[in-house]
Structures are given as structure tokens and as C-alpha cells.
Write an enzyme that holds these catalytic residues in place. Structure first.
Site, short mmCIF file in Angstrom:
data_model
loop_
_atom_site.label_atom_id
_atom_site.label_comp_id
_atom_site.label_asym_id
_atom_site.label_seq_id
_atom_site.Cartn_x
_atom_site.Cartn_y
_atom_site.Cartn_z
N CYS A 235 6.12 -5.19 0.83
CA CYS A 235 6.24 -3.87 0.21
C CYS A 235 6.10 -2.78 1.29
CB CYS A 235 5.25 -3.73 -0.94
SG CYS A 235 5.67 -2.38 -2.07
N ARG B 179 6.50 -0.12 -7.27
CA ARG B 179 7.01 0.99 -6.45
C ARG B 179 7.68 0.45 -5.19
NH1 ARG B 179 2.79 4.93 -4.70
NH2 ARG B 179 4.59 6.09 -3.99
N GLY C 271 0.86 -1.17 0.00
CA GLY C 271 0.00 0.00 0.00
C GLY C 271 0.90 1.22 0.00
N GLU C 272 0.49 2.26 0.69
CA GLU C 272 1.32 3.47 0.77
C GLU C 272 1.70 3.63 2.24
OE1 GLU C 272 3.40 6.63 0.63
OE2 GLU C 272 1.55 6.94 1.75
N GLU D 187 1.51 -12.09 -2.84
CA GLU D 187 0.06 -12.35 -2.92
C GLU D 187 -0.49 -12.18 -4.32
OE1 GLU D 187 0.32 -7.90 -2.40
OE2 GLU D 187 1.48 -9.64 -1.78
N HIS E 176 5.42 -8.40 -3.95
CA HIS E 176 4.03 -8.78 -3.66
C HIS E 176 3.80 -10.28 -3.94
CE1 HIS E 176 2.33 -4.71 -3.07
NE2 HIS E 176 3.33 -4.35 -3.86
#
Length: 194
Positions: A84, A141, A52-53, A178, A176
Site C-alpha cells: 500500500c 485507500r 500507512g499514509e 498482512e 494489505h
């Protein structure tokens, strides 16, 4: 070791790819719950902090009073897997940032280290702990671990950058897992549970 069918894993569900982690856990035969409140942490045997962020995630964790309960969970020996942005949240140090983080792993991470969203990529990683077959990794990212203490086990690198590491009951991936059909890393995490 706990019987896999009796495990309940929490997935931090403030933002990011939490549903994809839940699907991966279901494919491993494990029940999961979405965690948004401190009381939802009480019955879980492990916690996944998804991508996410990371700055937004930190703000939401403060807003929902989750920092202290997650730290308490960690101090009780409950395994935590960060992917991440989740890896950034686990780090003690974030290069050039004083954003909120859990600080559970003796690592320094560099945010957005592989470029912007449009520079996302997939690559095969060699992860000896998962067997001979390479692990397909999706980087979006993504951060990487710039430095790690000697008590951190480096599990995979890409372009001489650490992208997968473990320290005791904490597991951190820059990518990631997942988003692929390969369940080996989720199963590895489940096997970290006493």
C-alpha cells in the site's frame, strides 16, 4: 538461499500496519525487528515497508534519517517489500505528487486510486506465482500502478490495474497481505532473499 529460521526481517515501524506484518512473519517462522533508526537496518536480510499514509511516512523517514540507509540497503541487494503506502514509497513516479519516495522501482503509482476509506474492499486475485488458489486481497485507500517499465514483472491486476509487481529484489503490493491469514505472499518475499 538462507535458512528461514536464521532470517531477521526488518519492518519499518514509523506508522501503519507494521505489527500485523511482524505477526505474519512470525507465522512464517521468521524473526523480525521494528526499524525506526538507521542502525537497526544493519543486521536484516529483508525489509518490509507497510501501509500507512505515504506523505507522513516520507516525512518521518527524513526526520529519522532513514532514506539514505534504506537506499544503501537496496543497492546491496537486500530485498524490499512495500505494501500500500510502501508501494508508493518504492515508486519512481507518483502521479500528481512530488512527495519524498525511495524511487527504487520503475513504476508510476496513483495514490488513493480506489476511493476513500469507506470504499475499502476485498477481492480474490489470480497470482500464478503463488499457485492456483486465488489470493484474498484487502484494499484500503489503495494505490495502483498506472504504468510500469518492461523490466517490471506484473504479478496481478484488478479491473485492468496493476496491483502486484516485482522488479528484481523489490516487491510491491497495492493491498494489505498482512491482514489475512494467507502467508503465501510473505513466503514469496522471503524466498527472494539470497
Amino acid at each position: 538461499m538462507v535458512t528461514i529460521s536464521k532470517l531477521v526481517i526488518g519492518v519499518l515501524a514509523l506508522q501503519g500496519a507494521f505489527i500485523e506484518h511482524q505477526k505474519a512473519l512470525a507465522n512464517c517462522g521468521v524473526e523480525s525487528i521494528q526499524v525506526r533508526k538507521p542502525e537497526q537496518l544493519e543486521e536484516i536480510k529483508g525489509l518490509i515497508i507497510p501501509g500507512g499514509e505515504s506523505t507522513t511516512m516520507g516525512k518521518l523517514m527524513h526526520q529519522f534519517d532513514l532514506f539514505e540507509p534504506i537506499l544503501n540497503l537496496a543497492h546491496k541487494g537486500v530485498p524490499i517489500f512495500g505494501t500500500c503506502a510502501g508501494m508508493i514509497m518504492l515508486a519512481k513516479d507518483i502521479v500528481g505528487s512530488n512527495q519524498p519516495r525511495l524511487g527504487l522501482m520503475d513504476i508510476a503509482v496513483e495514490r488513493n486510486a480506489f476511493g476513500r476509506q469507506v470504499e475499502s474492499f476485498e477481492v480474490d486475485l489470480n497470482v500464478p506465482e503463488l499457485g492456483e488458489e486465488p489470493l484474498r486481497a484487502i484494499f484500503i485507500r489503495a494505490p495502483y500502478i498506472k504504468s510500469a517499465s518492461s523490466n517490471v514483472q506484473v504479478m496481478a491486476t484488478f479491473q485492468d490495474k496493476i496491483v502486484l509487481a516485482r522488479q528484481g529484489k523489490f516487491l510491491a503490493a497495492a493491498f494489505h497481505p498482512e491482514l489475512t491469514n494467507d502467508l503465501r505472499l510473505h513466503k514469496y518475499f522471503l524466498n527472494m532473499i539470497d
